[in-house]
Design a protein around this motif. Structure first.
Motif, PDB file in Angstrom:
ATOM      1  N   LEU A 104      33.850  -9.853  -2.984  1.00  0.00           N
ATOM      2  CA  LEU A 104      33.931 -11.211  -2.464  1.00  0.00           C
ATOM      3  C   LEU A 104      33.874 -11.437  -1.622  1.00  0.00           C
ATOM      4  N   MET A 105      35.287 -11.887  -1.273  1.00  0.00           N
ATOM      5  CA  MET A 105      35.835 -11.974  -0.624  1.00  0.00           C
ATOM      6  C   MET A 105      35.900 -11.038   0.787  1.00  0.00           C
ATOM      7  N   MET A 106      35.925  -9.967   0.664  1.00  0.00           N
ATOM      8  CA  MET A 106      35.416  -8.869   1.727  1.00  0.00           C
ATOM      9  C   MET A 106      34.205  -8.750   2.222  1.00  0.00           C
ATOM     10  N   PRO A 107      33.361  -8.706   1.590  1.00  0.00           N
ATOM     11  CA  PRO A 107      31.638  -8.708   2.055  1.00  0.00           C
ATOM     12  C   PRO A 107      32.114 -10.163   2.897  1.00  0.00           C
ATOM     13  N   VAL A 108      31.892 -11.521   2.177  1.00  0.00           N
ATOM     14  CA  VAL A 108      31.715 -12.607   3.154  1.00  0.00           C
ATOM     15  C   VAL A 108      32.788 -12.912   4.698  1.00  0.00           C
ATOM     16  N   ALA A 109      34.490 -11.719   4.542  1.00  0.00           N
ATOM     17  CA  ALA A 109      34.570 -12.151   5.278  1.00  0.00           C
ATOM     18  C   ALA A 109      33.840 -10.719   6.112  1.00  0.00           C
ATOM     19  N   GLN A 110      33.484  -9.905   5.762  1.00  0.00           N
ATOM     20  CA  GLN A 110      32.786  -9.233   6.865  1.00  0.00           C
ATOM     21  C   GLN A 110      31.532  -9.886   7.018  1.00  0.00           C
ATOM     22  N   ALA A 111      31.254 -10.653   6.599  1.00  0.00           N
ATOM     23  CA  ALA A 111      29.687 -11.034   7.436  1.00  0.00           C
ATOM     24  C   ALA A 111      29.673 -12.144   8.260  1.00  0.00           C
ATOM     25  N   PHE A 112      31.021 -12.667   8.338  1.00  0.00           N
ATOM     26  CA  PHE A 112      31.483 -14.309   8.792  1.00  0.00           C
ATOM     27  C   PHE A 112      32.225 -13.647  10.129  1.00  0.00           C
ATOM     28  N   ARG A 113      32.689 -12.114  10.296  1.00  0.00           N
ATOM     29  CA  ARG A 113      33.373 -12.234  11.253  1.00  0.00           C
ATOM     30  C   ARG A 113      32.156 -11.327  11.941  1.00  0.00           C
ATOM     31  N   HIS A 114      30.944 -10.354  11.960  1.00  0.00           N
ATOM     32  CA  HIS A 114      30.575  -9.704  12.523  1.00  0.00           C
ATOM     33  C   HIS A 114      29.151 -10.293  12.552  1.00  0.00           C
ATOM     34  N   ILE A 115      28.603 -11.267  12.657  1.00  0.00           N
ATOM     35  CA  ILE A 115      27.795 -12.720  13.052  1.00  0.00           C
ATOM     36  C   ILE A 115      28.308 -13.464  13.324  1.00  0.00           C
ATOM     37  N   GLU A 121      35.563 -12.326  19.993  1.00  0.00           N
ATOM     38  CA  GLU A 121      37.140 -11.892  20.220  1.00  0.00           C
ATOM     39  C   GLU A 121      38.079 -11.212  19.222  1.00  0.00           C
ATOM     40  N   TRP A 122      38.036 -12.258  17.630  1.00  0.00           N
ATOM     41  CA  TRP A 122      38.409 -10.796  16.779  1.00  0.00           C
ATOM     42  C   TRP A 122      37.867  -9.926  16.241  1.00  0.00           C
ATOM     43  N   GLU A 123      36.873  -9.204  16.033  1.00  0.00           N
ATOM     44  CA  GLU A 123      36.117  -8.903  15.461  1.00  0.00           C
ATOM     45  C   GLU A 123      35.332  -7.226  16.204  1.00  0.00           C
ATOM     46  N   VAL A 124      36.001  -6.640  17.604  1.00  0.00           N
ATOM     47  CA  VAL A 124      35.585  -5.597  18.618  1.00  0.00           C
ATOM     48  C   VAL A 124      35.521  -4.862  17.699  1.00  0.00           C
ATOM     49  N   PRO A 125      33.856  -3.840  17.463  1.00  0.00           N
ATOM     50  CA  PRO A 125      32.772  -4.431  18.406  1.00  0.00           C
ATOM     51  C   PRO A 125      32.233  -5.563  16.749  1.00  0.00           C
ATOM     52  N   GLN A 126      31.779  -6.088  17.185  1.00  0.00           N
ATOM     53  CA  GLN A 126      31.524  -7.427  16.346  1.00  0.00           C
ATOM     54  C   GLN A 126      29.928  -6.386  16.565  1.00  0.00           C
ATOM     55  N   MET A 174      32.656 -18.785   2.306  1.00  0.00           N
ATOM     56  CA  MET A 174      31.265 -18.268   1.970  1.00  0.00           C
ATOM     57  C   MET A 174      30.081 -19.735   3.412  1.00  0.00           C
ATOM     58  N   LYS A 175      30.799 -20.458   3.103  1.00  0.00           N
ATOM     59  CA  LYS A 175      30.324 -21.950   3.770  1.00  0.00           C
ATOM     60  C   LYS A 175      30.154 -21.491   5.276  1.00  0.00           C
ATOM     61  N   PRO A 176      31.020 -20.899   6.278  1.00  0.00           N
ATOM     62  CA  PRO A 176      31.449 -20.582   7.614  1.00  0.00           C
ATOM     63  C   PRO A 176      30.032 -19.144   7.532  1.00  0.00           C
ATOM     64  N   ALA A 177      30.443 -18.717   6.691  1.00  0.00           N
ATOM     65  CA  ALA A 177      29.343 -17.024   6.944  1.00  0.00           C
ATOM     66  C   ALA A 177      28.146 -17.965   6.602  1.00  0.00           C
ATOM     67  N   ARG A 178      27.803 -18.854   6.045  1.00  0.00           N
ATOM     68  CA  ARG A 178      26.161 -18.731   6.355  1.00  0.00           C
ATOM     69  C   ARG A 178      25.384 -19.103   4.666  1.00  0.00           C
TER      70      ARG A 178
END
Ligand SMILES: N[C@@H](CCC(=O)N[C@@H](CS)C(=O)NCC(=O)O)C(=O)O
Length: 203
Positions: A104-115, A121-126, A174-178
């Motif tokens: 849960l936390m990992m896929p939510v974080a990936q959705a947020f960080r890559h979108i 600047e945090w997730e390179v490459p995004q 999940m909220k900021p990850a839409r």
């Protein structure tokens, strides 16, 4: 002792909620992550991964990784136990803690960080496509979690544990990850509302 803290970021928050549940006060060193304060030399020296939280003990020992930090406080302040009580209870907490983190936390974080544009600047490459690919993974897990949870009060059983903390914070994230918890996940919604009603959720 001091805890380098990252405000609303999910992992530092996991530790603050844990400390609130235990009733432990630890002096915080606020780090402004919006200004990339976690990339400052002071943090890099403590944690070459340049991630928060970081706990520094009075003898200079450094601990990183939210769950390792929580584990330290579990050992120094055993009550109330938040990693389970007996062999089966401890294993169940570990099982759900890992499930919550990895599924849960990992896929939510990936959705947020890559979108999210703020993460450029945090997730390179995004890679927006990778972020999108993670959204259904989080939702699929929520459906499985909902079916397993049924009407039990907490993630890992009859008692509150670190698995509830990770789960609640993953859902907040999940909220900021839409992303939203689907209406169909009524058990998850009931459990989440109960977790948000605990005073520690404000930490
Ligand atoms: N596995 C680590 C993850 C720590 C982590 O990724 N923290 C985030 C804040 S929630 C961070 O510092 N990110 C900085 C970055 O990605 O540059 C833990 O559980 O503490």
């Amino acid at each position: 002792m001091k805890l380098y803290d990252g405000g609303r970021a999910p992992n530092p928050r996991r530790v603050r909620v844990f400390l609130a549940e235990k009733g432990i006060e630890v002096p915080l060193v606020p780090v402004d992550m919006n200004e990339l304060g976690h990339k400052a030399p002071e943090i890099e020296q403590l944690n070459p991964l340049m991630r928060l939280p970081v706990l520094v003990l009075d003898d200079g020992s450094v601990l990183t990784e939210s769950v390792a930090i929580c584990r330290y406080f579990e050992e120094t302040h055993p009550e109330p136990p938040l990693f389970g009580r007996d062999a089966l209870g401890k294993a169940r907490v570990e099982m759900w803690q890992r499930r919550m983190e990895l599924n849960l936390m990992m896929p939510v974080a990936q959705a947020f960080r890559h979108i999210h544009p703020a993460m450029r600047e945090w997730e390179v490459p995004q890679i927006a496509e990778w972020g999108e690919a993670n959204k259904p993974k989080a939702l699929e897990f929520l459906a499985l979690f909902d079916a397993d949870l049924g009407d039990r009060p907490f993630v890992a059983g009859e008692e509150f544990s670190i698995a509830d903390i990770t789960g609640m914070i993953a859902i907040d994230f999940m909220k900021p990850a839409r992303l939203e918890v689907p209406e169909s996940c009524a058990n998850v919604r009931r459990w989440y509302a109960a977790m948000k009603a605990r005073p520690s959720a404000e930490a």
